[in-house]
Design an enzyme around this catalytic site. Structure first.
Site, short mmCIF file in Angstrom:
data_model
loop_
_atom_site.label_atom_id
_atom_site.label_comp_id
_atom_site.label_asym_id
_atom_site.label_seq_id
_atom_site.Cartn_x
_atom_site.Cartn_y
_atom_site.Cartn_z
N GLU A 69 1.16 -1.20 -0.12
CA GLU A 69 0.27 -0.38 0.22
C GLU A 69 0.76 0.95 -0.47
OE1 GLU A 69 -2.61 0.89 2.99
OE2 GLU A 69 -3.84 2.11 2.09
N ARG A 126 5.72 -12.31 9.51
CA ARG A 126 6.63 -11.68 9.30
C ARG A 126 7.48 -11.69 9.49
NH1 ARG A 126 4.23 -6.34 9.54
NH2 ARG A 126 2.71 -7.42 8.14
N LYS A 167 4.38 1.14 10.09
CA LYS A 167 4.93 1.85 9.38
C LYS A 167 3.87 3.59 9.82
CE LYS A 167 3.61 0.38 5.05
NZ LYS A 167 2.45 0.66 3.80
P1 ATP Z 1 -0.11 -1.43 6.77
O1 ATP Z 1 -0.62 -2.62 5.57
O2 ATP Z 1 -0.55 -1.28 7.89
O3 ATP Z 1 0.30 -0.35 6.19
P2 ATP Z 1 1.58 -3.59 6.08
O4 ATP Z 1 3.55 -3.50 6.65
O5 ATP Z 1 0.90 -4.61 5.73
O6 ATP Z 1 1.53 -2.49 7.30
P3 ATP Z 1 2.37 -3.56 3.14
O7 ATP Z 1 2.40 -2.45 2.22
O8 ATP Z 1 0.68 -3.99 3.48
O9 ATP Z 1 2.34 -3.03 4.56
O10 ATP Z 1 2.37 -4.97 3.16
C1 ATP Z 1 3.00 -5.26 1.23
C2 ATP Z 1 3.50 -7.01 1.72
O11 ATP Z 1 4.12 -6.17 2.45
C3 ATP Z 1 2.57 -7.00 2.26
O12 ATP Z 1 2.37 -8.48 1.56
C4 ATP Z 1 3.05 -7.74 3.65
O13 ATP Z 1 2.54 -9.45 4.21
C5 ATP Z 1 4.31 -7.61 3.72
N1 ATP Z 1 5.01 -7.36 4.92
C6 ATP Z 1 4.86 -5.81 6.00
N2 ATP Z 1 5.21 -6.38 6.52
C7 ATP Z 1 6.02 -7.30 6.69
C8 ATP Z 1 6.87 -7.86 7.22
N3 ATP Z 1 7.08 -7.35 8.62
N4 ATP Z 1 8.08 -8.87 6.78
C9 ATP Z 1 7.18 -9.30 6.10
N5 ATP Z 1 5.94 -9.74 4.71
C10 ATP Z 1 5.87 -8.57 5.29
#
Ligand code: ATP
Ligand code: MG
Length: 561
Positions: free
Chosen positions: A42, A268, A278
């Protein structure tokens, strides 16, 4: 099941469960043996080290199985998203060494299709417009142990729902006045299936679609269908989406989608001494605890890059930590190990004196400049050599000299000898002090017959210290970084916030003297400053007028010691 051979699957790569699943699917000829993954960020912040794990997994699996990986912006929350994030995410993925298939995609590019499918569900009697207020909806939702109650709007006719949904789209209702919900099961033990929201009204300008829409689809309604549109075979996400999988499947089962992706979840990445939410990273930036998203202390990919970490080190780290389904916390020293290991092999060596003490070589002519040559790397002939001007006046580090010293002090001591690295053996003959008794200069003599060899008479000289010419060196600014947080888990304390654990010593700036070969250092050039640590010229601030180097990491793990 045998793994597909390919250029990047060395024997050392662990057969983690995602790799096994994909290998089995390919072997069984599923999806015509094709592998199509996606990385779906995102654009509401910069990518961090956790995302690197997801990127390496998604792009890595596609690469390994001869497939493709898309980059798709999951852009359904326009208020929090912007173009800066979109640009930085693309930069980061490319910098890590991956290339997505075709154009960058946006979930917002599918808004019309998603809308049409919502209409389809309404026509099938599987979606309805609901006018419950958020409080009422919460009360109807039930709990984990208690079934929810049906909304009074649940039995509206398809025709009525169609009319209401059209009017939602046309802007006839206020923001939040009503929503479109999937009609699934208010008694489901899985809360995600209790008539989840598909669309909400939000008059927000969207970075891609402008003001074309005032209704926006939810993540859950968007994600699986976007996967289906793109022909994703393996939709890999983190464990928190496990409970959403039945909903992911429900939409796909109930819509005339062109393909049938499958979702797989992995744990994760959590790192100690590091924050990867984030929202919290944004707070660090907005409240100016750091200089920006790419501050070298940030765990963002842009921050790690600016600090001097290489893409290879990050990819190696992601390979080392593996992929599992159990949540754990990785020790940041593993990341540091990968960083050091890579820099040790690849960074050119240079000398830089942090705390200069003037040395006069009394038996070396004042007008003479002797150009010594030294390898840039002790094991890497391919990196070439550098010139080290040797002159009468030099600088050594103050900490490398003692008037009187304990036995285990292996550097320069008054009346004794030490070797200047890549140069000669010198003897400290005399100390010059100022009125306060502080040493301001050393008078030394050098042995001209010791360049690249031991003294001919068999004298043993143990200590080796680094140095630069005082008349032919360059001034440099060094930004010395430490870990940003002092606590292993900055988020664990109930009475404090993560901000209370910011390390006040996480940045100190000093000015130092570096060997003259660094004069025209281009931005983002990495060095080992011998005996001091790994440094990288700053991506933005390093210019020929002011050479600025960021400390990537020390030579050894010395944190807390
Ligand atoms: P948010 O959705 O709260 O803004 P997010 O960390 O989930 O934060 P995204 O941009 O939705 O951010 O993440 C993109 C991809 O990265 C998703 O598939 C998510 O599962 C993966 N991802 C995010 N954080 C991690 C992490 N700490 N370890 C591994 N994969 C991650
Ligand atoms: Mg997310």
């Amino acid at each position: 099941m045998s793994q597909q051979p390919s250029k990047s699957s060395e024997a050392t790569k662990p057969a983690h469960f995602i790799r096994q699943i994909i290998a089995a699917d390919v072997a069984a000829g599923l999806h015509d043996g094709k592998v199509q993954t996606r990385f779906p960020p995102e654009p509401n912040g910069y990518l961090h080290i956790g995302h690197a794990k997801s990127i390496c997994l998604n792009f890595g699996m596609a690469e390994e199985f001869g497939g493709l990986c898309n980059l798709r912006f999951d852009d359904t929350n326009p208020e929090k998203e912007n173009d800066e994030y979109i640009r930085s995410i693309q930069d980061d993925v490319r910098w890590l060494g991956f290339q997505w298939s075709g154009e960058v995609r946006h979930a917002s590019g599918y808004f019309q299709q998603l809308y049409d499918w919502a209409v389809y569900l309404i026509e099938q009697g599987k979606a309805y417009v609901c006018h419950l207020t958020p409080e009422e909806a919460r009360a109807h939702r039930g709990t984990l142990t208690e079934a929810g109650k049906n909304s009074p709007y649940r039995e509206r006719s398809a025709a009525e729902n169609l009319d209401l949904f059209t009017r939602m789209k046309n802007g006839e209702f206020a923001d939040g006045e009503c929503v479109l919900r999937a009609k699934i099961d208010m008694a489901s033990p899985n809360m995600n299936l209790r008539d989840p929201i598909m669309y909400r009204i939000r008059r927000a300008h969207h970075h891609q679609t402008g003001d074309a829409w005032c209704i926006y689809p939810t993540y859950d309604y968007t994600h699986g269908q976007s996967d289906a549109i793109e022909g994703i075979t393996h939709s890999i996400c983190t464990l928190e989406f496990e409970d959403h999988k039945p909903l992911y499947d429900w939409y796909l089962d109930n819509l005339p989608v062109p393909a049938r992706p499958r979702q797989y979840e992995f744990a994760r990445l959590n790192l100690n001494y590091t924050v990867t939410s984030k929202r919290k990273l944004k707070q660090l930036v907005d409240e100016k605890h750091v200089s920006g998203w790419d501050d070298p202390r940030m765990p963002t990919i842009a921050g790690l890059r600016r600090r001097g970490v290489t893409p290879q080190a990050l990819r190696q780290f992601c390979e080392m930590i593996g992929v599992t389904r159990s949540d754990g916390i990785v020790d940041v020293s593993m990341l540091e190990f990968a960083i050091r290991d890579d820099l040790d092999k690849n960074a050119a060596r240079a000398m830089c004196v942090f705390n200069p003490l003037k040395v006069v070589i009394t038996n070396f002519d004042a007008t003479r400049v002797e150009q010594l040559t030294a390898p840039k790397h002790p094991q890497r002939e391919d990196l070439g050599t550098r010139e080290l001007p040797f002159t009468r006046e030099l600088f050594i580090d103050r900490n490398d000299f003692r008037e009187v010293a304990e036995k285990d002090f292996k550097r320069l001591v008054l009346g004794q000898e030490a070797r200047l690295r890549n140069a000669y053996v010198i003897r400290a003959d005399e100390v010059i002090k100022d009125a306060n008794g502080e040493i301001i200069e050393l008078r030394c003599s050098y042995d001209p017959d010791t360049h690249g060899k031991n003294p001919a008479d068999g004298r043993k000289v143990k200590g080796v210290i680094h140095w630069v010419s005082a008349t032919q060196c360059v001034d440099v600014e060094l930004r010395l970084y430490e870990r940003l947080f002092t606590a292993e888990n900055p988020e664990a304390d109930k009475d404090k916030t993560f901000l209370d654990f910011i390390n006040p010593q996480s940045l100190s700036v000093i000015h130092a003297k570096a060997e003259s070969s660094l004069k025209n250092t281009a931005p983002e050039t990495r060095f080992q400053f011998e005996r001091e640590g790994y440094f990288c010229s700053d991506r933005y601030d390093c210019t020929p007028n002011l050479l600025v180097f960021n400390r990537t990491i020390g030579l050894k793990d010395s944190f807390g010691k």
